[in-house]
Design a protein around this motif. Structure first.
Motif, PDB file in Angstrom:
ATOM      1  N   SER A 232       0.821  -1.220   0.000  1.00 57.03           N
ATOM      2  CA  SER A 232       0.000   0.000   0.000  1.00 57.03           C
ATOM      3  C   SER A 232       0.848   1.260   0.000  1.00 57.03           C
ATOM      4  O   SER A 232       0.608   2.185  -0.777  1.00 57.03           O
ATOM      5  N   VAL A 233       1.848   1.316   0.872  1.00 57.29           N
ATOM      6  CA  VAL A 233       2.593   2.567   1.060  1.00 57.29           C
ATOM      7  C   VAL A 233       3.870   2.644   0.223  1.00 57.29           C
ATOM      8  O   VAL A 233       4.446   3.719   0.075  1.00 57.29           O
ATOM      9  N   GLY A 234       4.338   1.516  -0.298  1.00 57.75           N
ATOM     10  CA  GLY A 234       5.541   1.530  -1.138  1.00 57.75           C
ATOM     11  C   GLY A 234       6.838   1.464  -0.365  1.00 57.75           C
ATOM     12  O   GLY A 234       7.751   0.731  -0.722  1.00 57.75           O
ATOM     13  N   ALA A 235       6.926   2.239   0.710  1.00 58.55           N
ATOM     14  CA  ALA A 235       8.143   2.279   1.528  1.00 58.55           C
ATOM     15  C   ALA A 235       7.788   2.783   2.913  1.00 58.55           C
ATOM     16  O   ALA A 235       6.875   3.604   3.072  1.00 58.55           O
ATOM     17  N   ALA A 236       8.515   2.306   3.921  1.00 56.71           N
ATOM     18  CA  ALA A 236       8.262   2.736   5.299  1.00 56.71           C
ATOM     19  C   ALA A 236       9.510   2.512   6.136  1.00 56.71           C
ATOM     20  O   ALA A 236      10.313   1.621   5.857  1.00 56.71           O
ATOM     21  N   THR A 237       9.656   3.318   7.168  1.00 66.15           N
ATOM     22  CA  THR A 237      10.755   3.129   8.108  1.00 66.15           C
ATOM     23  C   THR A 237      10.380   2.026   9.095  1.00 66.15           C
ATOM     24  O   THR A 237       9.201   1.686   9.252  1.00 66.15           O
ATOM     25  N   LYS A 238      11.366   1.483   9.757  1.00 66.21           N
ATOM     26  CA  LYS A 238      11.095   0.475  10.778  1.00 66.21           C
ATOM     27  C   LYS A 238      10.246   1.082  11.904  1.00 66.21           C
ATOM     28  O   LYS A 238       9.359   0.414  12.454  1.00 66.21           O
ATOM     29  N   LYS A 239      10.504   2.336  12.213  1.00 66.39           N
ATOM     30  CA  LYS A 239       9.726   3.008  13.257  1.00 66.39           C
ATOM     31  C   LYS A 239       8.253   3.084  12.877  1.00 66.39           C
ATOM     32  O   LYS A 239       7.375   2.860  13.712  1.00 66.39           O
ATOM     33  N   GLN A 240       7.965   3.396  11.623  1.00 66.56           N
ATOM     34  CA  GLN A 240       6.578   3.446  11.168  1.00 66.56           C
ATOM     35  C   GLN A 240       5.915   2.076  11.253  1.00 66.56           C
ATOM     36  O   GLN A 240       4.755   1.961  11.642  1.00 66.56           O
ATOM     37  N   ILE A 241       6.661   1.044  10.884  1.00 69.93           N
ATOM     38  CA  ILE A 241       6.137  -0.318  10.927  1.00 69.93           C
ATOM     39  C   ILE A 241       5.796  -0.709  12.361  1.00 69.93           C
ATOM     40  O   ILE A 241       4.699  -1.202  12.650  1.00 69.93           O
ATOM     41  N   ARG A 242       6.737  -0.477  13.266  1.00 72.95           N
ATOM     42  CA  ARG A 242       6.516  -0.856  14.656  1.00 72.95           C
ATOM     43  C   ARG A 242       5.380  -0.055  15.278  1.00 72.95           C
ATOM     44  O   ARG A 242       4.555  -0.595  16.040  1.00 72.95           O
ATOM     45  N   SER A 243       5.326   1.225  14.963  1.00 70.65           N
ATOM     46  CA  SER A 243       4.290   2.078  15.530  1.00 70.65           C
ATOM     47  C   SER A 243       2.902   1.665  15.061  1.00 70.65           C
ATOM     48  O   SER A 243       1.960   1.605  15.848  1.00 70.65           O
ATOM     49  N   LEU A 244       2.762   1.377  13.775  1.00 67.71           N
ATOM     50  CA  LEU A 244       1.458   1.014  13.229  1.00 67.71           C
ATOM     51  C   LEU A 244       0.919  -0.256  13.861  1.00 67.71           C
ATOM     52  O   LEU A 244      -0.244  -0.308  14.277  1.00 67.71           O
ATOM     53  N   PHE A 245       1.755  -1.281  13.927  1.00 68.66           N
ATOM     54  CA  PHE A 245       1.285  -2.583  14.392  1.00 68.66           C
ATOM     55  C   PHE A 245       1.506  -2.822  15.889  1.00 68.66           C
ATOM     56  O   PHE A 245       0.964  -3.790  16.436  1.00 68.66           O
ATOM     57  N   GLY A 246       2.303  -1.977  16.521  1.00 64.74           N
ATOM     58  CA  GLY A 246       2.587  -2.190  17.936  1.00 64.74           C
ATOM     59  C   GLY A 246       3.518  -3.361  18.178  1.00 64.74           C
ATOM     60  O   GLY A 246       3.430  -4.040  19.206  1.00 64.74           O
TER      61      GLY A 246
END
Length: 286
Positions: A232-246
């Protein structure tokens, strides 16, 4: 380190988020296809969370207005009208935000929930272990005993109608939705606003879910959800990944590593105008 341009990423998201005029949603059938295509989306756009939303896929890339007669608020009608049609799963899931999840993807979320076999026994065990508040237990058991209830009646039957119970009721209901134990299944003409969600127990409304998720491991679930998110987003930081999913650092690392092994993504690359490296689809990284 490789670099991806912000322009290229923005063009990609115009398509996957459906914000470009040529990709906008025009009816409920297209909305259902959009959710199935993406796996999961937000209902409203949310500050600080980069994700597609039903609102933006109808309205384009603009904030939600205060004006209640904005044409794009048809997305609200679609959501309400489809609640009892079992075409998707709706609830406050990611970041306590209203999330719409495809029926193909919800088993992967369920595999990560604290539901293992007998939800009715588990709610008692977790309450006595101090993992959930009394209000959550009361709401769950009230729905178990009384069947689906609108939020006004649910509060009364769960003995949570006092002014001091407002916040605890909301927190408990959010927790039960996040843990995939309770979900809104319809809208009722109830209360002063003549609008209230009707809630039911997840395992009763979707009795197939426990079996569908039974053989999905937690690692498989996280890998699948991360793949959906990055598509969906194409690219993301590890921080964004962890924050979104907890997720924990280790949980995120394992999911990322699995997608790298399949060459879905590669090593972190640099996003223009950002100091934080991102994990990017190989098809975009070039």
């Amino acid at each position: 380190m490789k670099t991806i341009s912000t322009e290229l990423l923005a063009e990609y998201r115009q398509k996957t988020f459906r914000t470009s005029a040529s990709y906008r949603l025009c009816n409920q059938k297209e909305a259902i296809h959009f959710v199935n295509e993406r796996g999961f989306v937000l209902f409203w756009p949310s500050k600080g969370i980069t994700m597609p939303s039903l609102w933006n896929a109808v309205a384009g890339d603009r904030p939600v207005p205060d004006d209640h007669d904005d044409p794009a608020h048809v997305s609200w009608s679609w959501k309400d009208e489809l609640l009892d049609k079992r075409v998707w799963y709706y609830g406050r899931i990611l970041h306590k935000r209203n999330t719409i999840i495809s029926l193909q993807t919800i088993p992967y979320f369920y595999a990560l929930s604290p539901n293992y076999g007998d939800p009715e026994a588990e709610i008692n065990d977790q309450y006595y272990q101090g993992l959930i508040p009394m209000e959550a237990k009361n709401i769950f058991e009230t729905l178990l005993d009384k069947g689906p209830l609108d939020s006004i009646t649910l509060r009364r039957e769960a003995h949570l109608t006092g002014s001091n119970s407002n916040a605890p009721f909301t927190r408990a209901l959010d927790m039960l939705q996040r843990d995939l134990r309770v979900l809104p299944v319809a809208v009722s003409d109830a209360g002063a606003w003549h609008y209230a969600f009707v809630y039911d127990l997840t395992h009763r409304y979707h009795p197939e879910l426990p079996e569908q998720s039974r053989f999905i491991t937690e690692n498989q679930a996280r890998t699948h959800l991360l793949e959906c998110y990055l598509r969906s987003v194409g690219a993301a930081t590890k921080k964004q990944i962890r924050s979104l999913f907890g997720w924990t650092e280790d949980q995120a690392e394992k999911a990322i590593s699995k997608l790298q092994q399949t060459e879905f993504i590669g090593q972190p690359i640099q996003l223009e105008s950002s100091k934080n490296p991102v994990y990017c689809l190989n098809e975009l990284a070039g």
